[in-house]
Scaffold this active site. Structure first.
Site, PDB file in Angstrom:
ATOM      1  N   ASP A  18     -40.660  33.364  62.300  1.00  0.00           N
ATOM      2  CA  ASP A  18     -39.626  34.204  61.429  1.00  0.00           C
ATOM      3  C   ASP A  18     -39.793  33.942  59.960  1.00  0.00           C
ATOM      4  OD1 ASP A  18     -37.404  35.431  60.957  1.00  0.00           O
ATOM      5  OD2 ASP A  18     -36.005  33.925  61.587  1.00  0.00           O
ATOM      6  N   ASN A  66     -36.641  45.264  67.313  1.00  0.00           N
ATOM      7  CA  ASN A  66     -37.216  45.281  65.898  1.00  0.00           C
ATOM      8  C   ASN A  66     -37.579  46.700  65.524  1.00  0.00           C
ATOM      9  OD1 ASN A  66     -39.535  42.503  66.030  1.00  0.00           O
ATOM     10  ND2 ASN A  66     -37.310  42.655  65.036  1.00  0.00           N
TER      11      ASN A  66
HETATM   12  C1  FPP Z   1     -40.274  37.872  61.279  1.00  0.00           C
HETATM   13  O1  FPP Z   1     -40.100  38.024  59.974  1.00  0.00           O
HETATM   14  C2  FPP Z   1     -41.541  38.334  61.852  1.00  0.00           C
HETATM   15  C3  FPP Z   1     -41.650  39.533  62.507  1.00  0.00           C
HETATM   16  C4  FPP Z   1     -40.581  40.235  62.854  1.00  0.00           C
HETATM   17  C5  FPP Z   1     -43.025  39.850  62.900  1.00  0.00           C
HETATM   18  C6  FPP Z   1     -43.968  38.763  63.196  1.00  0.00           C
HETATM   19  C7  FPP Z   1     -45.444  39.642  63.130  1.00  0.00           C
HETATM   20  C8  FPP Z   1     -46.505  39.252  62.590  1.00  0.00           C
HETATM   21  C9  FPP Z   1     -46.669  37.677  61.976  1.00  0.00           C
HETATM   22  C10 FPP Z   1     -47.756  39.774  62.313  1.00  0.00           C
HETATM   23  C11 FPP Z   1     -48.289  40.700  63.598  1.00  0.00           C
HETATM   24  C12 FPP Z   1     -48.485  39.876  64.755  1.00  0.00           C
HETATM   25  C13 FPP Z   1     -49.557  39.447  65.489  1.00  0.00           C
HETATM   26  C14 FPP Z   1     -49.620  38.419  66.707  1.00  0.00           C
HETATM   27  C15 FPP Z   1     -50.761  39.873  65.009  1.00  0.00           C
HETATM   28  P1  FPP Z   1     -38.820  38.773  59.307  1.00  0.00           P
HETATM   29  O2  FPP Z   1     -39.441  39.950  59.024  1.00  0.00           O
HETATM   30  O3  FPP Z   1     -37.978  38.692  60.177  1.00  0.00           O
HETATM   31  O4  FPP Z   1     -38.692  37.825  58.218  1.00  0.00           O
HETATM   32  P2  FPP Z   1     -36.971  37.725  57.429  1.00  0.00           P
HETATM   33  O5  FPP Z   1     -36.236  36.896  58.358  1.00  0.00           O
HETATM   34  O6  FPP Z   1     -37.420  36.659  56.015  1.00  0.00           O
HETATM   35  O7  FPP Z   1     -36.657  39.059  56.832  1.00  0.00           O
END
Ligand code: FPP
Length: 248
Positions: A18, A66
């Protein structure tokens, strides 16, 4: 390499990655840059986990919720996951990494499903760390799918309702054959499970760490494993089932 004793290393670590968006915001960058940097952190986490002797690493890459994000962000995330598999699959395969995908694989459009299946198929016989990628995953959805599968077996007369035990339910989940996580880590300071591995994490140690996912380095990971080693796990009993730090 590190001071971790093999007896205190968790067999299965699951991570809610996250804070990509906030990492980018804090730098005046578009959210997509946070996700891109997040992929680099994924690479480092897999490498660190394998080196530390972790057998299973589960990463929450994309939740069934998502899809409600803006179309451009969904498309960025899909693009990054596809690029990760296209670019990294050969390397992961060479490193003996086995890939498993959990989540609902039905109704996925485009070329994502073939890529996910290729990643699983190519690495099926590998014997190193298992990298479990949770994609289009939601724990309640997973449990509901398992319930429907078991109900169908009962309706068809192949299963007695009384034979539906915890083990039987576990075997009907996407994680069948994968041991429950010992440690669930969430980055970015948020302290909730957000529909991640609700069944499997029943006795997991939970760890909430302040760093945003793109800043989750090898040192952060090893520090979390050292903290885990100090935890006492009792699994509902009175005595510690394992005193991790002493291995007794
Ligand atoms: C949360 O950050 C992260 C995600 C929803 C996606 C995670 C995905 C990756 C790291 C890339 C692809 C994955 C792999 C396995 C290659 P957020 O966007 O919710 O952050 P925020 O809460 O700060 O808005």
């Amino acid at each position: 390499m590190n001071q971790l004793s093999p007896s205190t290393v968790p067999a299965h670590v699951a991570i809610i990655m996250d804070g990509n968006g906030r990492w980018a915001n804090a730098r005046g960058l578009p959210r997509a840059m946070g996700h891109r940097k997040g992929v680099e952190a994924v690479r480092e986490a897999v490498k660190t986990a394998a080196e530390c002797g972790i057998s299973y690493l589960t990463l929450f890459a994309f939740s069934s919720e998502n899809w409600s994000r803006p179309e451009s962000e969904v498309s960025d995330l899909m693009g990054l996951l596809k690029a990760f598999i296209r670019r990294d699959l050969a390397v992961l395969h060479k490193q003996n990494v086995r890939i498993r995908i959990i989540g609902d694989k039905t109704n996925l459009s485009g070329d994502i499903l073939p890529l996910l299946l290729e990643a699983e198929e190519t690495t099926r016989a590998n014997t190193g760390i298992t990298l479990v990628i949770a994609f289009n995953y939601g724990a309640r959805d997973e449990i509901a799918r398992a319930a429907r599968q078991l109900a169908a077996e009962v309706a068809a007369g192949r299963l007695e309702a009384s034979a539906i035990t915890s083990e039987r339910i576990g075997a009907a989940l996407d994680t069948a054959g994968i041991p429950d996580p010992d440690l669930v880590i969430r980055t970015s300071g948020e302290e909730r499970l957000s529909n991640f591995l609700l069944w499997q994490a029943a006795y997991a140690e939970l760890m909430f760490i302040p760093e945003f996912w793109p800043d989750f380095s090898r040192d952060t990971f090893v520090a979390a494993l050292s903290r885990y080693a100090m935890r006492e796990r009792r699994f509902g009993g009175l005595q510690p089932a394992t005193t991790l730090a002493t291995g007794s």
